[in-house]
Design an enzyme around this catalytic site. Structure first.
Site, PDB file in Angstrom:
ATOM      1  N   TYR A 145       0.660  -0.899  -0.077  1.00  0.00           N
ATOM      2  CA  TYR A 145      -0.314  -0.038   0.117  1.00  0.00           C
ATOM      3  C   TYR A 145       0.810   1.386  -0.176  1.00  0.00           C
ATOM      4  O   TYR A 145       2.166   0.940   1.094  1.00  0.00           O
ATOM      5  CB  TYR A 145      -1.060  -0.190   1.102  1.00  0.00           C
ATOM      6  CG  TYR A 145      -2.029   1.306   1.452  1.00  0.00           C
ATOM      7  CD1 TYR A 145      -1.851   2.005   2.751  1.00  0.00           C
ATOM      8  CD2 TYR A 145      -3.199   1.234   0.205  1.00  0.00           C
ATOM      9  CE1 TYR A 145      -1.781   3.296   2.458  1.00  0.00           C
ATOM     10  CE2 TYR A 145      -4.099   2.244   1.019  1.00  0.00           C
ATOM     11  CZ  TYR A 145      -3.352   3.556   1.822  1.00  0.00           C
ATOM     12  OH  TYR A 145      -3.896   4.612   1.770  1.00  0.00           O
ATOM     13  N   ASP A 240       9.934   2.882  -0.835  1.00  0.00           N
ATOM     14  CA  ASP A 240       8.599   3.984   0.087  1.00  0.00           C
ATOM     15  C   ASP A 240       8.649   3.394   1.177  1.00  0.00           C
ATOM     16  O   ASP A 240       8.117   2.023   1.518  1.00  0.00           O
ATOM     17  CB  ASP A 240       7.050   3.282  -0.681  1.00  0.00           C
ATOM     18  CG  ASP A 240       6.103   3.505   0.556  1.00  0.00           C
ATOM     19  OD1 ASP A 240       5.261   3.186   0.246  1.00  0.00           O
ATOM     20  OD2 ASP A 240       5.749   4.652   1.207  1.00  0.00           O
ATOM     21  N   LYS A 268       4.928   9.797   8.034  1.00  0.00           N
ATOM     22  CA  LYS A 268       4.485   9.203   9.688  1.00  0.00           C
ATOM     23  C   LYS A 268       5.831  10.436  10.725  1.00  0.00           C
ATOM     24  O   LYS A 268       6.158  11.181  10.828  1.00  0.00           O
ATOM     25  CB  LYS A 268       4.574   7.967   9.400  1.00  0.00           C
ATOM     26  CG  LYS A 268       3.294   7.298   8.927  1.00  0.00           C
ATOM     27  CD  LYS A 268       3.843   5.606   8.686  1.00  0.00           C
ATOM     28  CE  LYS A 268       2.463   5.094   7.668  1.00  0.00           C
ATOM     29  NZ  LYS A 268       1.640   5.164   8.221  1.00  0.00           N
TER      30      LYS A 268
HETATM   31  P1  KE4 Z   1      -0.642   8.555   3.802  1.00  0.00           P
HETATM   32  O1  KE4 Z   1      -1.119   9.447   2.667  1.00  0.00           O
HETATM   33  O2  KE4 Z   1      -1.891   7.948   4.985  1.00  0.00           O
HETATM   34  O3  KE4 Z   1       0.407   9.486   5.268  1.00  0.00           O
HETATM   35  O4  KE4 Z   1       0.359   7.764   3.909  1.00  0.00           O
HETATM   36  C1  KE4 Z   1       0.379   6.310   2.767  1.00  0.00           C
HETATM   37  C2  KE4 Z   1       1.124   5.435   3.442  1.00  0.00           C
HETATM   38  C3  KE4 Z   1       1.935   4.845   2.396  1.00  0.00           C
HETATM   39  N1  KE4 Z   1       2.525   4.331   2.536  1.00  0.00           N
HETATM   40  C4  KE4 Z   1       2.984   3.699   2.972  1.00  0.00           C
HETATM   41  C5  KE4 Z   1       4.167   2.067   2.995  1.00  0.00           C
HETATM   42  C6  KE4 Z   1       2.419   3.577   3.949  1.00  0.00           C
HETATM   43  O5  KE4 Z   1       1.740   2.532   4.955  1.00  0.00           O
HETATM   44  C7  KE4 Z   1       0.946   4.481   3.884  1.00  0.00           C
HETATM   45  C8  KE4 Z   1       0.146   4.777   4.963  1.00  0.00           C
HETATM   46  N2  KE4 Z   1      -0.087   3.454   5.729  1.00  0.00           N
HETATM   47  C9  KE4 Z   1      -0.934   3.368   6.389  1.00  0.00           C
HETATM   48  C10 KE4 Z   1      -1.687   2.219   7.477  1.00  0.00           C
HETATM   49  N3  KE4 Z   1      -1.069   1.076   7.385  1.00  0.00           N
HETATM   50  C11 KE4 Z   1      -1.710   4.058   7.230  1.00  0.00           C
HETATM   51  C12 KE4 Z   1      -2.999   4.630   8.060  1.00  0.00           C
HETATM   52  C13 KE4 Z   1      -4.563   4.757   7.349  1.00  0.00           C
HETATM   53  O6  KE4 Z   1      -4.500   4.895   6.117  1.00  0.00           O
HETATM   54  O7  KE4 Z   1      -5.384   5.499   8.286  1.00  0.00           O
END
Ligand code: KE4
Length: 428
Positions: A145, A240, A268
């Site tokens: 993801y 990523d 994060k």
């Molecule tokens: P955000 O757009 O949510 O800040 O980041 C996206 C993203 C990109 N790359 C990786 C490896 C990620 O894990 C994420 C987002 N992680 C999720 C948790 N699995 C965010 C939690 C959520 O979607 O509420």
């Protein structure tokens, strides 16, 4: 655990205003058939809900809270910063200070751009790769993801996998056709796709340590193959590290596995819990980004002073605390070893992979090496485990397609309590 009465009332009101009552799907707990606690505050390794419950927190806002919640230095710095204004839409020295700290930890990021979310970082990195190479195809891995931009919401993990919609409606066929999704850890599939259309591939984007199909580690030859094949065909390799950065090693997977990607995405932790992410790489590539170059990307709140301040304070602590990552990894290992011991005593087949201060749990006899393996794990058992741990005051991700995080604020008592709770939860 106190009954979630106030949370239930808050949830029903929230549903009137927001889809599922939440601002990010995985928070809805709908995959574990229970209502989510509504949070009142958090401090250190603990999070507190509006019904007076106190939980040991292993979600840590999905990764950012490596120092624990409301770290004193971060909060003090933010208090001073907020009195100077919250956003200027103009350059500040804070942005350069954070970029310098990031580059110190991730030297492959010679030039970078601050954005507001991991989604923005990966979306922008993909655009840069396409603009730099003049090619359209992107290779990603099933179950990884990278946020919710159209090109990457194909065979995605995290909430997309949790709710059984790995490829979202609304992503057009034209967009999806430029995204090639193949199994994680499948070296033969990588070589095959490049043999078929390598000259059309702009980039491979990968979570080098996958955290969104649950925690899945790269097989020994996987990342080196990605590096070798992308170089051979003139495609870019994008790491990523939004989740695994600063956690599998201070310098992320690229430090741990000694692989230099062409572009890196971070998020994060670099915002210390405020909205902040970044993408970057060699000057040769990044000087193509506007206004140096023609590849456009922008953001009203990018590099805002509050997020920069929280990020700077966080990274300073990571850098200035002797053996920070080693200590945090050892703490995590104590927890993981204890959980494995309890599962063995309970006679329950589990996989509990660990990577630095990240760990996961699958109810499965066999090692999990890709998304199909993760899907084959027993999710009913996971649900019962999750609910039992929550009732015992342990706050975990409500999906096996997520990863759990230990912070430097977690105490030996927290670890012991969690292991004790697991002895009950494994037989729930
Ligand atoms: P955000 O757009 O949510 O800040 O980041 C996206 C993203 C990109 N790359 C990786 C490896 C990620 O894990 C994420 C987002 N992680 C999720 C948790 N699995 C965010 C939690 C959520 O979607 O509420």
């Amino acid at each position: 655990m106190n009954e979630l009465k106030k949370s239930a009332a808050a949830f029903s009101k929230a549903k009137k205003f927001m889809p599922g009552g939440v601002n990010s799907p995985v928070r809805s707990y709908s995959s574990v058939d229970c209502n989510p606690p509504f949070i009142s505050h958090a401090r250190g390794s603990h999070i507190y809900d509006i019904d007076g419950n106190n939980f040991i927190d292993y979600v840590g806002s999905w990764g950012p809270m490596i120092l624990g919640h409301a770290n004193e230095k971060v909060v003090d710095a933010l208090k001073k910063s907020v009195e100077r204004g919250t956003s200027y839409g103009a350059p500040t020295e804070l942005e350069t200070e954070l970029a310098e700290l990031v580059q110190k930890i991730f030297p492959s990021m010679e030039v970078m751009r601050m954005v507001n979310s991991g989604t923005e970082a990966t979306m922008s990195a993909i655009r840069v790769a396409r603009g730099f190479t003049g090619r359209s195809k992107i290779v990603k891995f099933i179950g990884c993801y990278h946020g919710h931009s159209d090109s990457l919401l194909v065979n995605a993990g995290s909430g997309a996998a949790t709710f059984g919609v790995p490829s979202s409606p609304g992503v057009t066929a034209n967009t999806a056709q430029d995204t090639i999704a193949i199994p994680f850890n499948d070296v033969d599939a990588v070589k095959k796709i490049f043999a078929e259309c390598g000259e059309k591939i702009a980039a491979v984007i990968v979570e080098p340590v996958a955290g969104n199909m649950g925690l899945v580690l790269p097989k020994e030859n996987f990342l080196p193959t990605l590096r070798e094949v992308t170089k051979k065909f003139g495609a870019l390799l994008i790491f990523d590290e939004v989740m695994c950065g600063f956690r599998v090693a201070l310098g992320g997977a690229q430090e741990k596995y000694k692989i230099k990607p062409d572009l890196t995405c971070l998020g994060k932790i670099i915002g210390g819990g405020l909205p902040c992410a970044t993408y970057g790489g060699s000057a040769e590539i990044m000087r193509n980004v506007s206004p140096d170059g023609k590849i456009y990307q922008a953001g009203t709140l990018s590099g805002n002073p509050l997020a920069m301040t929280a990020g700077i304070e966080t990274l300073k602590i990571l850098l200035d605390t002797p053996n920070f990552t080693e200590k945090l990894t050892q703490k995590t290992s104590r927890l993981v070893d204890g959980l494995k011991e309890q599962a063995k005593i309970s006679g329950v087949a589990v996989q509990i992979p660990q990577a630095g201060s990240m760990f996961g749990i699958f109810f499965s006899e066999r090692e999990i090496t890709n998304y199909d393996d993760a899907c084959a794990a027993n999710q009913e058992k996971f649900k019962r485990w999750f609910k039992s741990m929550l009732e015992q005051g342990i706050y975990l991700a409500p999906s096996q397609f997520e990863t759990l995080f230990v912070s430097i604020a977690h105490t030996d008592e927290d670890i012991s309590k969690t292991i004790d709770a697991a002895s009950t939860a494994f037989t729930a």
